[in-house]
Design an enzyme around this catalytic site. Structure first.
Site, PDB file in Angstrom:
ATOM      1  N   HIS A 158      47.634 -35.697  19.712  1.00  0.00           N
ATOM      2  CA  HIS A 158      46.632 -35.539  18.650  1.00  0.00           C
ATOM      3  C   HIS A 158      45.966 -36.876  18.276  1.00  0.00           C
ATOM      4  O   HIS A 158      44.922 -36.870  17.607  1.00  0.00           O
ATOM      5  CB  HIS A 158      47.265 -34.941  17.392  1.00  0.00           C
ATOM      6  CG  HIS A 158      47.801 -33.561  17.578  1.00  0.00           C
ATOM      7  ND1 HIS A 158      47.069 -32.548  18.159  1.00  0.00           N
ATOM      8  CD2 HIS A 158      49.014 -33.015  17.254  1.00  0.00           C
ATOM      9  CE1 HIS A 158      47.803 -31.437  18.194  1.00  0.00           C
ATOM     10  NE2 HIS A 158      48.984 -31.700  17.659  1.00  0.00           N
ATOM     11  N   ASP A 194      51.452 -27.651  24.827  1.00  0.00           N
ATOM     12  CA  ASP A 194      51.878 -27.681  23.427  1.00  0.00           C
ATOM     13  C   ASP A 194      51.136 -26.588  22.658  1.00  0.00           C
ATOM     14  O   ASP A 194      50.003 -26.232  23.007  1.00  0.00           O
ATOM     15  CB  ASP A 194      51.549 -29.056  22.845  1.00  0.00           C
ATOM     16  CG  ASP A 194      52.103 -29.284  21.451  1.00  0.00           C
ATOM     17  OD1 ASP A 194      53.145 -29.944  21.339  1.00  0.00           O
ATOM     18  OD2 ASP A 194      51.466 -28.824  20.486  1.00  0.00           O
ATOM     19  N   HIS A 196      49.680 -26.642  19.941  1.00  0.00           N
ATOM     20  CA  HIS A 196      48.489 -27.126  19.244  1.00  0.00           C
ATOM     21  C   HIS A 196      47.541 -27.798  20.226  1.00  0.00           C
ATOM     22  O   HIS A 196      47.963 -28.390  21.220  1.00  0.00           O
ATOM     23  CB  HIS A 196      48.889 -28.120  18.146  1.00  0.00           C
ATOM     24  CG  HIS A 196      49.883 -27.566  17.183  1.00  0.00           C
ATOM     25  ND1 HIS A 196      51.205 -27.963  17.174  1.00  0.00           N
ATOM     26  CD2 HIS A 196      49.750 -26.629  16.220  1.00  0.00           C
ATOM     27  CE1 HIS A 196      51.858 -27.301  16.222  1.00  0.00           C
ATOM     28  NE2 HIS A 196      50.995 -26.482  15.638  1.00  0.00           N
ATOM     29  N   ASP A 286      56.933 -26.147  21.196  1.00  0.00           N
ATOM     30  CA  ASP A 286      56.561 -25.442  19.970  1.00  0.00           C
ATOM     31  C   ASP A 286      55.768 -24.161  20.246  1.00  0.00           C
ATOM     32  O   ASP A 286      55.387 -23.462  19.316  1.00  0.00           O
ATOM     33  CB  ASP A 286      55.794 -26.357  19.012  1.00  0.00           C
ATOM     34  CG  ASP A 286      54.739 -27.203  19.690  1.00  0.00           C
ATOM     35  OD1 ASP A 286      54.510 -27.034  20.900  1.00  0.00           O
ATOM     36  OD2 ASP A 286      54.137 -28.052  19.007  1.00  0.00           O
TER      37      ASP A 286
END
Length: 387
Positions: A158, A194, A196, A286
């Site tokens: 990120h 991931d 996200h 995740d």
């Protein structure tokens, strides 16, 4: 399907075809993310027990432990990580941003954005994560191995060139990709699983046609000033990079079959068309059915299949070269199992070495299949190199 009653090793599996070179340094455990209401660091004063921040050291301790003590242990070669030099960070991040991080470290405590805390020990851990990932990439570039895994924290995907986001300070994968480009690799594919959106990596190469970034994530959209990107199918890159940022926002609840369908119908054709010299697999557990920070339903079987597909693609297009970079995954025990399954797939283990201790929720695949089909049609219409 019912969950097996134990998670003991399973017998009579064909041995892996290779070894994975794991790069790790225990100094990354020094990043103390604190406690509070989930990831906020907030103590309301009336709760007797607070959450550990989800990005805590325990999750990674278990990943190290399962690789040292689990059935894959004979097929792991361990290497010590290192600190990144500040000059190396400028290949991806702006000098102004790096100075901001340095000053936050001097201050001793700073919340850089929601849930992302610089505490004593955090900056050293971030430098170790970046340097360790660079070492794992260099091990491949120097011809010493085809498969390396940067087992690192804090995570990085990120982190954008000029700001922190989502528990991330430095973009470990992005720095490694830039090192490969600078070392002569012409085309690199990043596959991010991931839960996200890998917005920081996408931002770093948004104008480049030499890096294909593919992100499979839940459809979470933007989450504030630190994460302005929405992860939609319309974020395709700009300039010479147009068409080389491919987002696959999957509906909440997508499980093994939905992810498998997305890999087969979207990821595989894109990689085959792009023909990368090297693949970077950005992994986050995740996306699992039990993660507190995601809403997807992958199980060990789904992660194993993703690993198999990426290994197949690497053998066809990048001489088997894969750098794996650790990102999220916040269920302290199941994340380690899902990591193990992913690496089994990458290593070509024919049958599982560990049974799934908690199995999975039933998957309603119909909607996720429709979404994948719609994305596929959109790409055919909009992506020049896929036409």
């Amino acid at each position: 399907m019912e969950s097996p009653s134990t998670s003991s090793p399973l017998p009579e599996s064909a041995p892996p075809r290779d070894v994975i070179h794991v790069f790790w340094h225990e100094g990354m455990l020094d990043h103390d993310t604190g406690s509070g209401v989930f990831d906020t660091g907030f103590d309301p004063g009336f709760l007797e027990v607070l959450d550990k921040h989800p990005e805590n050291a325990d999750r990674v301790r278990n990943m190290v432990s399962i690789l040292r003590k689990g059935p894959l242990a004979p097929f792991i070669s361990w290497h010590s990580g290192r600190l990144a030099h500040h000059s190396e960070l400028h290949s991806f991040h702006t000098p102004e941003y790096i100075e901001e991080l340095v000053q936050a470290n001097v201050a001793g405590h700073k919340e850089l954005c929601v849930g992302t805390f610089m505490n004593p020990g955090s900056w050293g851990a971030a430098l170790l994560a970046a340097g360790t990932t660079l070492s794992a990439m260099k091990h491949i570039l120097d011809g010493n191995a085809n498969l390396t895994y940067a087992l690192v924290r804090p995570p990085g995907h990120h982190a954008q060139p000029s700001r922190a986001d989502g528990y991330c300070f430095l973009n470990n994968a992005g720095l490694a990709v830039q090192l490969a480009l600078d070392s002569g690799c012409r085309k690199i594919a990043v596959i991010d699983i991931d839960v996200h959106y890998g917005n920081g990596t996408a931002e770093g190469f948004y104008h480049s046609g030499n890096v294909l970034t593919i992100s499979l994530h839940m459809n979470h959209a933007s989450w504030g000033p630190s994460h302005p990107q929405d992860g939609s199918i319309h974020e395709l890159g700009e300039g010479s990079g147009f068409g080389y940022n491919l987002n696959i926002p999957l509906p909440n609840g997508t499980g093994d079959e939905g992810y498998g369908y997305a890999m087969t119908e979207l990821v595989v054709p894109a990689i085959q068309k792009f023909e990368p010299n090297l693949i970077v697999l950005v992994v986050g557990q995740d996306s699992s059915a039990f993660d507190p920070n995601g809403r997807q339903c992958l199980t060990m079987a789904g992660y194993r299949k993703i690993g198999e597909v990426v290994r197949m693609l690497s053998e066809r297009h990048s001489r088997g070269r894969i750098l794996i970079v650790q990102e999220g995954g916040y269920h302290v025990t199941y994340s380690a199992y899902c990591l193990h399954a992913t690496l089994e797939g990458v290593l070509g283990v024919q049958t599982p070495l560990l049974s799934d201790p908690i199995a999975y929720y039933p998957e309603d695949k119909a909607f996720s299949f429709k979404v994948v089909d719609a994305i596929k049609q959109y790409w055919k219409e909009c992506i020049p190199f896929l036409k």
